[in-house]
Scaffold this motif. Structure first.
Motif, PDB file in Angstrom:
ATOM      1  N   PRO A  55      -2.784  13.615  -2.740  1.00  9.67           N
ATOM      2  CA  PRO A  55      -2.632  12.367  -1.980  1.00  9.67           C
ATOM      3  C   PRO A  55      -1.384  12.427  -1.088  1.00  9.67           C
ATOM      4  O   PRO A  55      -0.346  12.951  -1.485  1.00  9.67           O
ATOM      5  CB  PRO A  55      -2.468  11.293  -3.048  1.00  9.67           C
ATOM      6  CG  PRO A  55      -2.708  11.935  -4.354  1.00  9.67           C
ATOM      7  CD  PRO A  55      -2.683  13.410  -4.162  1.00  9.67           C
ATOM      8  N   ARG A  56      -1.512  11.940   0.098  1.00 11.20           N
ATOM      9  CA  ARG A  56      -0.408  11.914   1.050  1.00 11.20           C
ATOM     10  C   ARG A  56       0.145  10.502   1.147  1.00 11.20           C
ATOM     11  O   ARG A  56      -0.511   9.520   0.778  1.00 11.20           O
ATOM     12  CB  ARG A  56      -0.873  12.374   2.429  1.00 11.20           C
ATOM     13  CG  ARG A  56      -1.511  13.724   2.444  1.00 11.20           C
ATOM     14  CD  ARG A  56      -0.542  14.804   2.057  1.00 11.20           C
ATOM     15  NE  ARG A  56      -1.267  16.076   1.923  1.00 11.20           N
ATOM     16  CZ  ARG A  56      -0.738  17.163   1.443  1.00 11.20           C
ATOM     17  NH1 ARG A  56       0.500  17.180   1.050  1.00 11.20           N
ATOM     18  NH2 ARG A  56      -1.454  18.253   1.353  1.00 11.20           N
ATOM     19  N   PHE A  57       1.367  10.408   1.660  1.00  7.25           N
ATOM     20  CA  PHE A  57       2.036   9.117   1.837  1.00  7.25           C
ATOM     21  C   PHE A  57       2.049   8.815   3.331  1.00  7.25           C
ATOM     22  O   PHE A  57       2.708   9.498   4.118  1.00  7.25           O
ATOM     23  CB  PHE A  57       3.464   9.207   1.284  1.00  7.25           C
ATOM     24  CG  PHE A  57       4.132   7.878   1.128  1.00  7.25           C
ATOM     25  CD1 PHE A  57       3.489   6.814   0.498  1.00  7.25           C
ATOM     26  CD2 PHE A  57       5.421   7.688   1.590  1.00  7.25           C
ATOM     27  CE1 PHE A  57       4.117   5.596   0.345  1.00  7.25           C
ATOM     28  CE2 PHE A  57       6.055   6.474   1.444  1.00  7.25           C
ATOM     29  CZ  PHE A  57       5.402   5.427   0.820  1.00  7.25           C
ATOM     30  N   LEU A  58       1.267   7.802   3.745  1.00  8.18           N
ATOM     31  CA  LEU A  58       1.055   7.510   5.160  1.00  8.18           C
ATOM     32  C   LEU A  58       1.616   6.155   5.543  1.00  8.18           C
ATOM     33  O   LEU A  58       1.733   5.257   4.709  1.00  8.18           O
ATOM     34  CB  LEU A  58      -0.445   7.560   5.481  1.00  8.18           C
ATOM     35  CG  LEU A  58      -1.163   8.855   5.105  1.00  8.18           C
ATOM     36  CD1 LEU A  58      -2.652   8.734   5.383  1.00  8.18           C
ATOM     37  CD2 LEU A  58      -0.572  10.031   5.858  1.00  8.18           C
ATOM     38  N   GLY A  69      -5.584   0.179   6.293  1.00  9.88           N
ATOM     39  CA  GLY A  69      -4.989   0.643   5.044  1.00  9.88           C
ATOM     40  C   GLY A  69      -6.021   0.810   3.944  1.00  9.88           C
ATOM     41  O   GLY A  69      -5.906   1.696   3.092  1.00  9.88           O
ATOM     42  N   GLU A  70      -7.047  -0.042   3.957  1.00  5.74           N
ATOM     43  CA  GLU A  70      -8.116   0.094   2.967  1.00  5.74           C
ATOM     44  C   GLU A  70      -8.825   1.448   3.109  1.00  5.74           C
ATOM     45  O   GLU A  70      -9.168   2.074   2.114  1.00  5.74           O
ATOM     46  CB  GLU A  70      -9.120  -1.047   3.119  1.00  5.74           C
ATOM     47  CG  GLU A  70      -8.586  -2.375   2.632  1.00  5.74           C
ATOM     48  CD  GLU A  70      -9.557  -3.522   2.839  1.00  5.74           C
ATOM     49  OE1 GLU A  70     -10.506  -3.389   3.643  1.00  5.74           O
ATOM     50  OE2 GLU A  70      -9.364  -4.559   2.192  1.00  5.74           O
ATOM     51  N   ILE A  80       2.038   2.740   3.320  1.00  5.74           N
ATOM     52  CA  ILE A  80       2.914   1.604   3.587  1.00  5.74           C
ATOM     53  C   ILE A  80       2.408   0.984   4.877  1.00  5.74           C
ATOM     54  O   ILE A  80       2.172   1.690   5.860  1.00  5.74           O
ATOM     55  CB  ILE A  80       4.381   2.037   3.809  1.00  5.74           C
ATOM     56  CG1 ILE A  80       4.975   2.642   2.561  1.00  5.74           C
ATOM     57  CG2 ILE A  80       5.220   0.852   4.276  1.00  5.74           C
ATOM     58  CD1 ILE A  80       6.382   3.164   2.776  1.00  5.74           C
ATOM     59  N   GLY A  81       2.240  -0.316   4.869  1.00  7.23           N
ATOM     60  CA  GLY A  81       1.849  -1.024   6.079  1.00  7.23           C
ATOM     61  C   GLY A  81       3.049  -1.724   6.677  1.00  7.23           C
ATOM     62  O   GLY A  81       3.799  -2.401   5.970  1.00  7.23           O
ATOM     63  N   GLY A  99      -1.816  -1.023  -0.476  1.00 11.61           N
ATOM     64  CA  GLY A  99      -0.577  -0.446   0.033  1.00 11.61           C
ATOM     65  C   GLY A  99       0.595  -1.394  -0.074  1.00 11.61           C
ATOM     66  O   GLY A  99       0.443  -2.595  -0.303  1.00 11.61           O
ATOM     67  N   ASP A 100       1.771  -0.821   0.056  1.00 12.03           N
ATOM     68  CA  ASP A 100       2.983  -1.634   0.118  1.00 12.03           C
ATOM     69  C   ASP A 100       3.139  -2.143   1.544  1.00 12.03           C
ATOM     70  O   ASP A 100       2.805  -1.450   2.506  1.00 12.03           O
ATOM     71  CB  ASP A 100       4.205  -0.795  -0.274  1.00 12.03           C
ATOM     72  CG  ASP A 100       4.161  -0.381  -1.737  1.00 12.03           C
ATOM     73  OD1 ASP A 100       3.701  -1.191  -2.562  1.00 12.03           O
ATOM     74  OD2 ASP A 100       4.564   0.752  -2.036  1.00 12.03           O
TER      75      ASP A 100
END
Length: 181
Positions: A55-58, A69-70, A80-81, A99-100
């Motif tokens: 999993p990546r952090f986008l 984000g969904e 993160i949005g 998401g955060d």
């Protein structure tokens, strides 16, 4: 006056509760949700993330109600949005997105160390770009008062003065042509 929101007023005035209510209608339209999902999927493809099931952090810039984000979550990534509007962030909170969420202006930066974020998407930026890209053609099509013909005649005259060989003017000069013969 420009129609771009950032040139009309500060974000807290333009992106207010009434815009958030429009967003709720936006997120309840199955057609809009489908389009947003396809755009988000394409954005993820363009990131060309490694296909190693990690999993990546986008970052979702201009996340609004969290629709894009969904899609990020469905692909197994964390996100993160970031949005400039507290009303829009509240809509995403009400929708209970995974998401955060951060309230902020991307133009001001995030203050994160380099390498923390694996990639970023901004579907809202794509939508603004596409809509602004189409405007000049629409304006040209609706111009029926002969300005286009006048412009062509003026350019032809300039070319003649330079000594270039230019086709003769006719009643068909600068007419709108059919897409096929």
């Amino acid at each position: 006056m420009s129609t771009r929101p950032e040139l009309q007023a500060p974000p807290e005035i333009f992106y207010n509760d009434s815009e958030a209510l429009k967003s709720l209608k936006y997120t309840s339209s199955s057609r809009i949700v489908e389009i947003q999902a396809k755009l988000s999927e394409r954005a993820l493809e363009l990131l060309a993330l490694p296909d190693d099931d990690v999993p990546r952090f986008l970052l979702d810039i201009g996340c609004g109600s969290g629709l894009s984000g969904e899609t990020i979550s469905e692909y197994g990534h964390q996100w993160i949005g970031l949005d400039i509007s507290s009303s829009m962030v509240n809509v995403a909170v009400e929708r209970e997105v995974e998401g955060d969420l951060l309230l902020g202006d991307m133009g001001q930066g995030l203050g994160l160390r380099a390498g923390v974020i694996d990639g970023a998407i901004s579907i809202s930026a794509v939508q603004v770009w596409v809509s602004s890209r189409n405007r000049p053609r629409k304006m040209q099509r609706t111009n029926k008062n002969g300005k286009r013909r006048e412009w062509v005649l003026r350019k032809k005259e300039q070319s003649r003065r330079k000594g270039n060989d230019v086709p003769a003017d006719s009643k068909y000069t600068a007419r709108k042509r059919k897409s096929r013969f």
